[in-house]
Design a protein around this motif. Structure first.
Motif, short mmCIF file in Angstrom:
data_model
loop_
_atom_site.label_atom_id
_atom_site.label_comp_id
_atom_site.label_asym_id
_atom_site.label_seq_id
_atom_site.Cartn_x
_atom_site.Cartn_y
_atom_site.Cartn_z
N ASN A 46 1.08 -1.21 -0.39
CA ASN A 46 -0.28 -0.06 -0.03
C ASN A 46 1.08 1.21 0.35
N TRP A 47 2.06 0.80 0.19
CA TRP A 47 3.18 2.56 -0.51
C TRP A 47 3.34 2.69 -1.40
N PHE A 104 11.62 14.66 -4.15
CA PHE A 104 11.80 12.51 -4.02
C PHE A 104 13.62 12.55 -4.13
N LEU A 105 13.95 12.83 -5.10
CA LEU A 105 15.37 11.89 -5.11
C LEU A 105 16.71 12.92 -4.20
N GLY A 106 15.61 14.11 -3.52
CA GLY A 106 16.71 15.29 -2.75
C GLY A 106 16.61 14.36 -1.36
N ARG A 107 15.62 13.78 -1.20
CA ARG A 107 14.87 13.33 0.40
C ARG A 107 15.53 12.00 -0.41
N ALA A 108 15.71 11.19 -0.84
CA ALA A 108 16.24 9.91 -1.11
C ALA A 108 18.14 10.10 -0.62
N THR A 117 11.78 5.19 5.80
CA THR A 117 12.14 5.17 4.88
C THR A 117 11.30 6.30 3.67
N TYR A 118 10.05 5.08 3.93
CA TYR A 118 9.26 5.79 2.82
C TYR A 118 8.06 7.07 3.36
N VAL A 173 7.82 10.15 1.29
CA VAL A 173 6.83 10.61 0.72
C VAL A 173 6.18 12.04 2.13
N ALA A 174 6.93 12.91 2.57
CA ALA A 174 6.62 13.00 3.92
C ALA A 174 5.71 14.31 3.31
#
Length: 227
Positions: A179-180, A195-199, A214-215, A219-220
């Motif tokens: 469900n993620w 997204f890639l910055g947070r990665a 991590t998830y 998606v914060a």
């Protein structure tokens, strides 16, 4: 299946894996798999038989592998790999009674048992492969044939189709919940740079993050209601 099967001991190198993905590749490095290899070595082969089907159609066997493979695995990937690694013969039930579609359904049923359950990621990859092979017309048909909730199969398929750029952020993709998949896919699509910055922040964390941590970091912005 047993009614139309014969029991035999065969060379594990004569058996090719099923066309759909099995366990995630890291599974062979687990302590459980190493114990299985030790057990197979001590007993001279696997005790619980695997299921295989003979490769009889020319469409099933390429010229390159015609002298190498005589069977295709239906159930029992870890037992097959353990026999290969230990050099022991493979105890197998050989059946020609199942269509590729029913072979897939049988494999799903075995992997629905608590001791053999696939992770959501492994299930997603397997379902995507079955759909791409044309065994089922839709995720709903696959779910109905395998006796699985349609909502779960739909989420698992989304997870199985996530791009590697997302999957590789997680240290072990087997810990990703089905469900993620949609939130991860949406955030990656609509805010790829962020997204890639947070990665990168996930990878640079001084302390290893769990899959859920991590998830939630990835998606914060969605939880904050921002784009």
């Amino acid at each position: 299946m047993e009614a139309s099967a014969t029991i035999d001991r065969i060379d594990p190198d004569k058996v090719r894996l099923a066309p759909w993905p099995g366990r995630w590749e890291w599974d062979v490095h687990s302590s459980e798999f190493r114990k299985l290899v030790d057990s197979v070595s001590c007993t001279g082969g696997n005790i619980q038989p695997v299921y295989v089907a003979p490769l009889t159609s020319s469409s099933e066997v390429s010229t390159a592998e015609s002298n190498r493979h005589e069977y295709q695995l239906i159930l029992g990937q870890r037992r097959l790999l353990a026999c290969r690694e230990s050099g022991q013969p493979l105890y197998a039930l050989v059946t020609s009674a199942l269509s590729p579609r029913n072979q897939f359904v049988a494999a799903i049923h075995e992997n629905s048992l608590p001791a053999n359950r696939l992770s959501d990621f492994e299930m997603g990859r397997r379902c995507v492969s079955a759909l791409d092979l044309g065994l089922f017309r839709s995720p709903a048909e696959l779910a109905n044939s395998c006796g699985l909730p349609a909502s779960y199969v739909g989420e698992a398929v989304l997870l199985g189709r996530l791009v590697d750029e997302i999957i590789q952020i997680f240290p072990d993709p087997r810990r990703i919940n089905a469900n993620w998949a949609m939130p991860l896919s949406d955030m990656h699509h609509f805010d790829r740079e962020g997204f890639l910055g947070r990665a990168e922040r996930c990878k640079a964390s001084a302390r290893p993050l769990t899959a859920r941590q991590t998830y939630e970091l990835l998606v914060a912005p969605a939880f904050r209601g921002t784009p």
